[in-house]
Design a protein around this motif. Structure first.
Motif, PDB file in Angstrom:
ATOM      1  N   LEU A  57       0.852  -1.126  -0.198  1.00 42.69           N
ATOM      2  CA  LEU A  57       0.078  -0.006   0.204  1.00 42.69           C
ATOM      3  C   LEU A  57       0.922   1.237   0.328  1.00 42.69           C
ATOM      4  N   LEU A  58       1.972   1.370   0.722  1.00 41.22           N
ATOM      5  CA  LEU A  58       2.772   2.124   1.005  1.00 41.22           C
ATOM      6  C   LEU A  58       3.619   2.553  -0.455  1.00 41.22           C
ATOM      7  N   PRO A  59       3.450   3.937  -1.115  1.00 40.51           N
ATOM      8  CA  PRO A  59       4.124   4.126  -2.213  1.00 40.51           C
ATOM      9  C   PRO A  59       5.766   4.519  -1.527  1.00 40.51           C
ATOM     10  N   PRO A  60       6.532   4.161  -2.574  1.00 40.56           N
ATOM     11  CA  PRO A  60       8.129   4.461  -2.247  1.00 40.56           C
ATOM     12  C   PRO A  60       8.553   5.782  -1.531  1.00 40.56           C
ATOM     13  N   GLY A  61       8.972   5.704  -0.482  1.00 38.75           N
ATOM     14  CA  GLY A  61       9.567   6.976   0.286  1.00 38.75           C
ATOM     15  C   GLY A  61       8.338   7.538   1.366  1.00 38.75           C
ATOM     16  N   ALA A  62       7.034   6.791   1.278  1.00 33.21           N
ATOM     17  CA  ALA A  62       6.018   7.201   2.201  1.00 33.21           C
ATOM     18  C   ALA A  62       6.381   6.535   3.649  1.00 33.21           C
ATOM     19  N   ASP A  63       6.043   7.446   4.569  1.00 31.96           N
ATOM     20  CA  ASP A  63       6.166   7.140   6.154  1.00 31.96           C
ATOM     21  C   ASP A  63       4.815   6.436   6.588  1.00 31.96           C
ATOM     22  N   VAL A  64       4.916   5.268   7.145  1.00 36.55           N
ATOM     23  CA  VAL A  64       3.795   4.456   7.428  1.00 36.55           C
ATOM     24  C   VAL A  64       3.002   5.242   8.382  1.00 36.55           C
ATOM     25  N   HIS A  65       3.520   5.931   9.420  1.00 35.94           N
ATOM     26  CA  HIS A  65       2.740   6.753  10.384  1.00 35.94           C
ATOM     27  C   HIS A  65       1.834   7.794   9.844  1.00 35.94           C
ATOM     28  N   THR A  66       2.172   8.322   9.003  1.00 37.47           N
ATOM     29  CA  THR A  66       1.608   9.468   8.591  1.00 37.47           C
ATOM     30  C   THR A  66       1.200   9.748   7.111  1.00 37.47           C
ATOM     31  N   TRP A  67       1.285   8.434   6.249  1.00 39.79           N
ATOM     32  CA  TRP A  67       0.821   8.510   4.835  1.00 39.79           C
ATOM     33  C   TRP A  67      -0.740   8.491   4.965  1.00 39.79           C
ATOM     34  N   GLN A  68      -1.393   9.012   3.944  1.00 37.85           N
ATOM     35  CA  GLN A  68      -2.776   9.275   3.787  1.00 37.85           C
ATOM     36  C   GLN A  68      -3.216   8.409   2.415  1.00 37.85           C
ATOM     37  N   PRO A  69      -4.080   7.341   2.669  1.00 33.33           N
ATOM     38  CA  PRO A  69      -4.412   6.751   1.406  1.00 33.33           C
ATOM     39  C   PRO A  69      -5.203   7.608   0.163  1.00 33.33           C
ATOM     40  N   ARG A  70      -4.946   7.144  -1.150  1.00 29.98           N
ATOM     41  CA  ARG A  70      -5.662   7.832  -2.435  1.00 29.98           C
ATOM     42  C   ARG A  70      -6.471   7.091  -2.977  1.00 29.98           C
ATOM     43  N   VAL A  71      -6.922   7.522  -3.905  1.00 25.95           N
ATOM     44  CA  VAL A  71      -8.224   6.956  -4.674  1.00 25.95           C
ATOM     45  C   VAL A  71      -7.642   5.358  -5.110  1.00 25.95           C
ATOM     46  N   GLY A  72      -6.570   5.338  -5.641  1.00 28.84           N
ATOM     47  CA  GLY A  72      -5.812   4.118  -6.116  1.00 28.84           C
ATOM     48  C   GLY A  72      -5.651   3.061  -4.921  1.00 28.84           C
ATOM     49  N   ASP A  73      -5.552   3.508  -4.009  1.00 28.07           N
ATOM     50  CA  ASP A  73      -5.296   2.664  -2.628  1.00 28.07           C
ATOM     51  C   ASP A  73      -6.711   1.852  -2.459  1.00 28.07           C
ATOM     52  N   VAL A  74      -7.689   2.653  -2.597  1.00 26.68           N
ATOM     53  CA  VAL A  74      -9.054   2.300  -2.169  1.00 26.68           C
ATOM     54  C   VAL A  74      -9.289   1.117  -3.191  1.00 26.68           C
ATOM     55  N   ARG A  75      -8.921   1.398  -4.497  1.00 23.75           N
ATOM     56  CA  ARG A  75      -9.264   0.349  -5.555  1.00 23.75           C
ATOM     57  C   ARG A  75      -8.495  -1.088  -5.115  1.00 23.75           C
ATOM     58  N   ALA A  76      -7.248  -0.545  -4.700  1.00 25.79           N
ATOM     59  CA  ALA A  76      -6.418  -1.790  -4.703  1.00 25.79           C
ATOM     60  C   ALA A  76      -6.923  -2.919  -3.403  1.00 25.79           C
ATOM     61  N   LEU A  77      -7.405  -2.110  -2.485  1.00 21.30           N
ATOM     62  CA  LEU A  77      -7.758  -3.001  -1.255  1.00 21.30           C
ATOM     63  C   LEU A  77      -9.343  -3.593  -1.720  1.00 21.30           C
ATOM     64  N   ALA A  78     -10.043  -2.869  -2.489  1.00 19.06           N
ATOM     65  CA  ALA A  78     -11.321  -3.305  -2.628  1.00 19.06           C
ATOM     66  C   ALA A  78     -11.261  -4.801  -3.474  1.00 19.06           C
ATOM     67  N   SER A  79     -10.127  -5.235  -4.171  1.00 18.72           N
ATOM     68  CA  SER A  79      -9.951  -6.204  -4.853  1.00 18.72           C
ATOM     69  C   SER A  79      -9.182  -7.378  -4.122  1.00 18.72           C
ATOM     70  N   ALA A  80      -8.874  -7.005  -2.727  1.00 15.11           N
ATOM     71  CA  ALA A  80      -7.963  -7.837  -2.092  1.00 15.11           C
ATOM     72  C   ALA A  80      -8.602  -9.078  -1.565  1.00 15.11           C
ATOM     73  N   ASP A  81      -7.887 -10.080  -1.622  1.00 16.76           N
ATOM     74  CA  ASP A  81      -8.471 -11.393  -0.784  1.00 16.76           C
ATOM     75  C   ASP A  81      -7.732 -11.561   0.594  1.00 16.76           C
ATOM     76  N   LEU A  82      -6.680 -10.820   0.905  1.00 18.12           N
ATOM     77  CA  LEU A  82      -5.992 -10.889   2.013  1.00 18.12           C
ATOM     78  C   LEU A  82      -5.211  -9.418   2.398  1.00 18.12           C
ATOM     79  N   LEU A  83      -5.558  -9.236   3.544  1.00  8.13           N
ATOM     80  CA  LEU A  83      -4.782  -7.786   3.784  1.00  8.13           C
ATOM     81  C   LEU A  83      -3.856  -8.189   5.304  1.00  8.13           C
ATOM     82  N   ILE A  84      -2.594  -7.901   4.934  1.00  4.45           N
ATOM     83  CA  ILE A  84      -1.526  -8.078   6.050  1.00  4.45           C
ATOM     84  C   ILE A  84      -1.101  -6.623   6.469  1.00  4.45           C
ATOM     85  N   SER A  85      -1.274  -6.443   7.930  1.00  5.65           N
ATOM     86  CA  SER A  85      -0.814  -5.313   8.605  1.00  5.65           C
ATOM     87  C   SER A  85      -0.091  -5.660   9.690  1.00  5.65           C
TER      88      SER A  85
END
Length: 312
Positions: A57-85
């Motif tokens: 989910l994180l684009p290169p260089g993004a910090d996991v603490h402060t990053w905010q999802p974009r529309v493309g990330d919404v689409r990526a999660l909508a098709s996922a079978d497994l989410l690992i956090s």
């Protein structure tokens, strides 16, 4: 987050969630796996092999603490079978994203579940973390303990097997191969840090390396706690300089997302050099283009620690 989801729906970028249960799809269809941080994505790719398409989910260089999802990330999660956090409050943006975008039946794996986690960092100088990081229930940087990583790999193999039972032999075989690599990395750290002039490393940044310190009998001292966007107070900085001078530190460490400004400040006060320590949660665009792996990041960390601690 809800406005982002609604915008995606209106633009036709995201299909409205269906009430249908999760399906593994037609025979031979690949699983879709999404991970929140770099090491989890790498482990998932190694274990899944050709049976899954794994994305970070994180684009290169993004910090996991402060990053905010974009529309493309919404689409990526909508098709996922497994989410690992990771969990533990590391991904404060994730609950809203899951509520708005995840399809029914999404399988979730929280990598920190069941592990011997450490408490959230407590500051020696008494300064506090910003309120937006108060939700961190424990130190979430679990991937920096390679023994815990083995348990995470086992959990990954099980989650993938539950979704695609026919691929179980391959998942198991690749999981064992990955754990062998982790054991070799662990052995290299144990041997490399066995005989050192010092056991304490000082960070001109945030306290991301407590798991690594615990595993190899080191002491982590940092300017501030788990949040990379916190700012040390003058009192804390002075205390760190005094400690570095007292322990005769030869190196002050810094992290890529935090930068080296504070490390240089402390190092200049005591005549030390600076070296990079990488927390591993993400990589830069240049590192991605170069194919840098989690294992390479950790090997570089070992070299930096051996220099800073004057190891034989």
């Amino acid at each position: 987050m809800s406005s982002l989801i609604n915008l995606a729906l209106m633009l036709g970028l995201l299909a409205a969630p269906s009430a249908a249960p999760l399906s593994s799809g037609p025979a031979g269809a690949k699983l879709v796996v999404v991970a929140t941080v770099f090491p989890l994505a790498e482990f998932a790719r190694d274990v899944a092999g050709d049976a899954a398409v794994v994305s970070l989910l994180l684009p290169p260089g993004a910090d996991v603490h402060t990053w905010q999802p974009r529309v493309g990330d919404v689409r990526a999660l909508a098709s996922a079978d497994l989410l690992i956090s990771v969990g533990g409050g590391l991904e404060p943006w994730l609950p809203g994203l899951v509520r708005g975008a995840a399809k029914p039946g999404l399988r979730r794996l929280e990598a920190s579940a069941g592990l011997a986690v450490l408490p959230a960092h407590q500051h020696e100088a008494g300064e506090s973390e910003p309120a937006d990081h108060a939700e961190e229930a424990f130190d979430p940087h679990v991937w920096l303990d390679f023994g815990l990583d083995e348990a995470i790999v086992d959990s990954l193999a099980k989650a993938l097997t539950d979704l695609a039972p026919g691929e179980a032999p391959g998942f198991g075989r690749r999981a064992e191969a990955l754990k062998e690599r982790l054991r070799a990395l662990d052995a290299a750290f144990r041997e490399g840090l066995r005989a050192c002039a010092g056991r304490e490393f000082i960070l001109g940044g945030h306290a991301a390396f407590a798991y690594l310190a615990r595993r190899y009998g080191l002491i982590q001292t940092s300017l501030y706690g788990p949040s990379p966007d916190a700012a040390p107070t003058p009192k804390t900085t002075a205390a760190i300089v005094a400690r570095a001078r007292r322990t005769k530190a030869r190196t002050i460490f810094y992290e890529p997302n935090v930068g080296d400004k504070m490390a240089r400040l402390v190092a200049a006060e005591i005549g030390a050099d600076i070296r990079l320590l990488h927390p591993g949660h993400n990589i830069s665009p240049a590192q991605k283009a170069a194919g840098i792996s989690f294992f390479r990041l950790m090997e570089d960390n070992l070299e930096a620690l051996r220099h800073g601690l004057a190891c034989r």
